[in-house]
Enzyme design. Structure first.
Site, mmCIF file in Angstrom:
data_model
loop_
_atom_site.group_PDB
_atom_site.id
_atom_site.type_symbol
_atom_site.label_atom_id
_atom_site.label_comp_id
_atom_site.label_asym_id
_atom_site.label_seq_id
_atom_site.Cartn_x
_atom_site.Cartn_y
_atom_site.Cartn_z
ATOM 1 N N TYR A 142 0.849 -1.220 0.091
ATOM 2 C CA TYR A 142 0.051 0.008 -0.049
ATOM 3 C C TYR A 142 0.913 1.142 -0.030
ATOM 4 O O TYR A 142 1.881 1.503 0.734
ATOM 5 C CB TYR A 142 -0.861 -0.099 1.270
ATOM 6 N N ASP A 237 9.345 2.998 -1.165
ATOM 7 C CA ASP A 237 8.519 3.796 0.035
ATOM 8 C C ASP A 237 8.632 3.505 1.367
ATOM 9 O O ASP A 237 8.207 2.384 1.833
ATOM 10 C CB ASP A 237 6.701 3.215 -0.434
ATOM 11 N N LYS A 265 4.936 9.527 8.447
ATOM 12 C CA LYS A 265 4.843 9.262 9.771
ATOM 13 C C LYS A 265 5.747 9.802 10.765
ATOM 14 O O LYS A 265 5.585 10.876 11.101
ATOM 15 C CB LYS A 265 4.775 7.696 9.492
HETATM 16 P P1 KE4 Z 1 -0.572 8.441 4.281
HETATM 17 O O1 KE4 Z 1 -1.211 9.278 3.078
HETATM 18 O O2 KE4 Z 1 -1.679 7.850 5.273
HETATM 19 O O3 KE4 Z 1 0.118 9.384 5.110
HETATM 20 O O4 KE4 Z 1 0.397 7.650 3.738
HETATM 21 C C1 KE4 Z 1 0.028 6.651 2.716
HETATM 22 C C2 KE4 Z 1 1.068 5.534 3.114
HETATM 23 C C3 KE4 Z 1 2.063 5.524 2.231
HETATM 24 N N1 KE4 Z 1 3.178 4.419 2.144
HETATM 25 C C4 KE4 Z 1 3.097 3.619 3.116
HETATM 26 C C5 KE4 Z 1 4.025 2.444 3.115
HETATM 27 C C6 KE4 Z 1 2.115 3.547 4.096
HETATM 28 O O5 KE4 Z 1 2.142 2.459 5.120
HETATM 29 C C7 KE4 Z 1 1.325 4.609 3.947
HETATM 30 C C8 KE4 Z 1 -0.001 4.872 5.025
HETATM 31 N N2 KE4 Z 1 -0.113 3.411 6.060
HETATM 32 C C9 KE4 Z 1 -1.468 3.307 6.442
HETATM 33 C C10 KE4 Z 1 -1.251 2.255 7.789
HETATM 34 N N3 KE4 Z 1 -1.213 0.756 7.258
HETATM 35 C C11 KE4 Z 1 -2.191 4.438 7.204
HETATM 36 C C12 KE4 Z 1 -3.411 4.287 7.831
HETATM 37 C C13 KE4 Z 1 -4.709 4.675 7.416
HETATM 38 O O6 KE4 Z 1 -4.529 4.352 6.197
HETATM 39 O O7 KE4 Z 1 -5.540 5.260 8.118
#
Ligand code: KE4
Length: 425
Positions: A142, A237, A265
């Protein structure tokens, strides 16, 4: 009806499913999501006043624990000087210099407000730099909710069984090549077929969005050599793994250098900060230096960046990552031993401050093996632990996180409570 129940009912009247991000809705594990009222160190309290040992930590940002005094003070100080200017500030330079210093693969870096913005921008940059249309990603990974990346994605998309989202036109989805994680043959076959059209590879270099899945060194190295051979851009990523699994992320842990890195994060410490950066010749294609447009009203927001800098400074304390990794390993080893005593088919894995829990006989090394884990047993375990005051990620397809604030007593309490939960799982 408890206050938490009332909040959930009220939230659903004006917010889709009552949440601002799908995985928070408990749709996968069932039951009512907990509305948090405050956090302190390793703990969070819900609207009914129940204290939870928190192993989600906002999905990774809370690496020094909730409401760390240094971080709170940095935010308060910054806020008193104004929240946002839409103009450059010195603190953004300090963040960029910190990222360049800590991740040598980054020569130039741009700040954004989320991980999604970081990966969307990195993809556009890879396409603009190479002039090629296609992107390679891996099943179960993801990378945020950008259109090109919601194809067989992990995290919430996987949790709800919709790894490929509605609303993404086939014309866009067809430009994303999805390959199995940890599979060198599939990678080589894809590039034999259409290397000329592939702008780049984006990968979670340690996957955390199909639960924790660790790459083979052979496969991660093959990504690098394949991109070198065909002039494609390798994007790590590290939104989740950056400054989480190692002081220099997965690229430091494995000694493999990406062309671009995306971050989020931890670098915001709980405030909205993302970043993408890497090779100077690629980053110089970004507007206004080059033709690849990218922008953001709140990019590099000084209050958010202050929180990130204070958090990153705390992670530079001597032994920070050794202690974090030891605590995380103590948790996973303790849980595995408790499950064994209870005769439950369960295993766990940890890398730095990140861990995975699996109701299976062995740690999964692929998306297919993760999907074969016993999700229903996880869900029962999740609720038994939540009722006992321990908050794991509300999905069998998410990684967990330990913070520097988790004490040995918190880990021991978690394992004691798991002993009972396994008995009933
Ligand atoms: P955000 O747009 O949520 O800040 O980041 C996206 C993203 C991009 N790349 C990786 C490897 C990520 O894990 C994420 C976001 N992770 C999820 C948790 N698995 C965010 C939690 C959510 O979607 O509420």
């Amino acid at each position: 009806m408890t206050r938490n129940d009332e909040l959930f009912e009220r939230a659903q009247r004006t917010i889709p499913a009552g949440v601002n991000s799908p995985v928070r809705a408990f749709r996968s594990v069932g039951g009512t999501p907990r509305f948090f009222t405050r956090g302190e160190g390793p703990y969070a309290w819900d609207a009914d006043g129940r204290r939870l040992i928190d192993y989600v930590g906002s999905w990774g940002p809370a690496i020094v624990g909730h409401a760390h005094p240094d971080v709170v003070r940095a935010v308060q100080d910054a806020a008193t000087r104004g929240l946002s200017f839409g103009a450059p500030t010195e603190v953004e330079i300090e963040m960029a210099e910190t990222l360049v210093r800590r991740l040598p693969s980054i020569e130039l870096v741009r700040l954004v407000s989320s991980g999604t913005e970081a990966t969307m921008s990195a993809l556009r940059l890879a396409r603009g730099f190479t002039g090629r249309p296609k992107i390679v990603k891996f099943e179960g990974c993801y990378h945020g909710h950008g259109d090109s990346l919601l194809v067989k994605a992990g995290s919430g998309a996987l949790t709800f069984g919709q790894p490929s989202s509605a609303g993404v036109p086939p014309e866009i989805a067809n430009l994303t090549v999805v390959l199995p994680y940890n599979d060198v043959d599939a990678l080589e076959a894809a590039f034999r077929a259409e290397a000329h059209a592939i702008a780049g590879i984006i990968v979670e270099p340690i996957a955390g969005n199909m639960n924790l899945v660790v790459p083979s060194r052979e496969w991660l190295s093959a990504l690098r050599t394949t991109c070198d051979r065909h002039g494609a851009v390798l994007i790590f990523d590290e939104v989740m793994t950056g400054f989480r699994v190692h002081p220099r992320g997965v690229q430091g842990l494995y000694g493999i250098t990406p062309d671009l890195t995306t971050l989020g994060k931890v670098i915001g410490g709980g405030m909205p900060v993302g970043a993408f950066g890497g090779r100077r010749d690629i980053m110089q294609k970004i507007a206004p230096l080059g033709p690849v447009y990218q922008a953001g009203t709140l990019s590099g927001n000084p209050v958010a960046v202050a929180a990130g800098l204070a958090t990153l400074a705390l992670t530079e304390a001597p032994g920070f990552y050794d202690r974090l990794a030891a605590k995380t390993r103590a948790l996973t080893d303790g849980l595995a031993a408790a499950a064994k005593r209870a005769g439950v088919s369960f295993c766990a894995n940890a890398v730095g401050g990140m861990f995975g829990l699996y109701f299976a006989d062995r740690v999964p090394a692929s998306y297919a093996e993760v999907m074969a884990c016993d999700k229903e047993r996880f869900n029962r375990f999740f609720h038994a632990m939540l009722d006992a005051g321990v908050y794991f990620a509300p999905s069998a397809y998410e990684a967990g996180f330990v913070s520097a604030a988790h004490g040995d007593d918190d880990i021991a309490e978690t394992i004691r409570k798991a002993e009972r939960a396994f008995a009933g799982a």
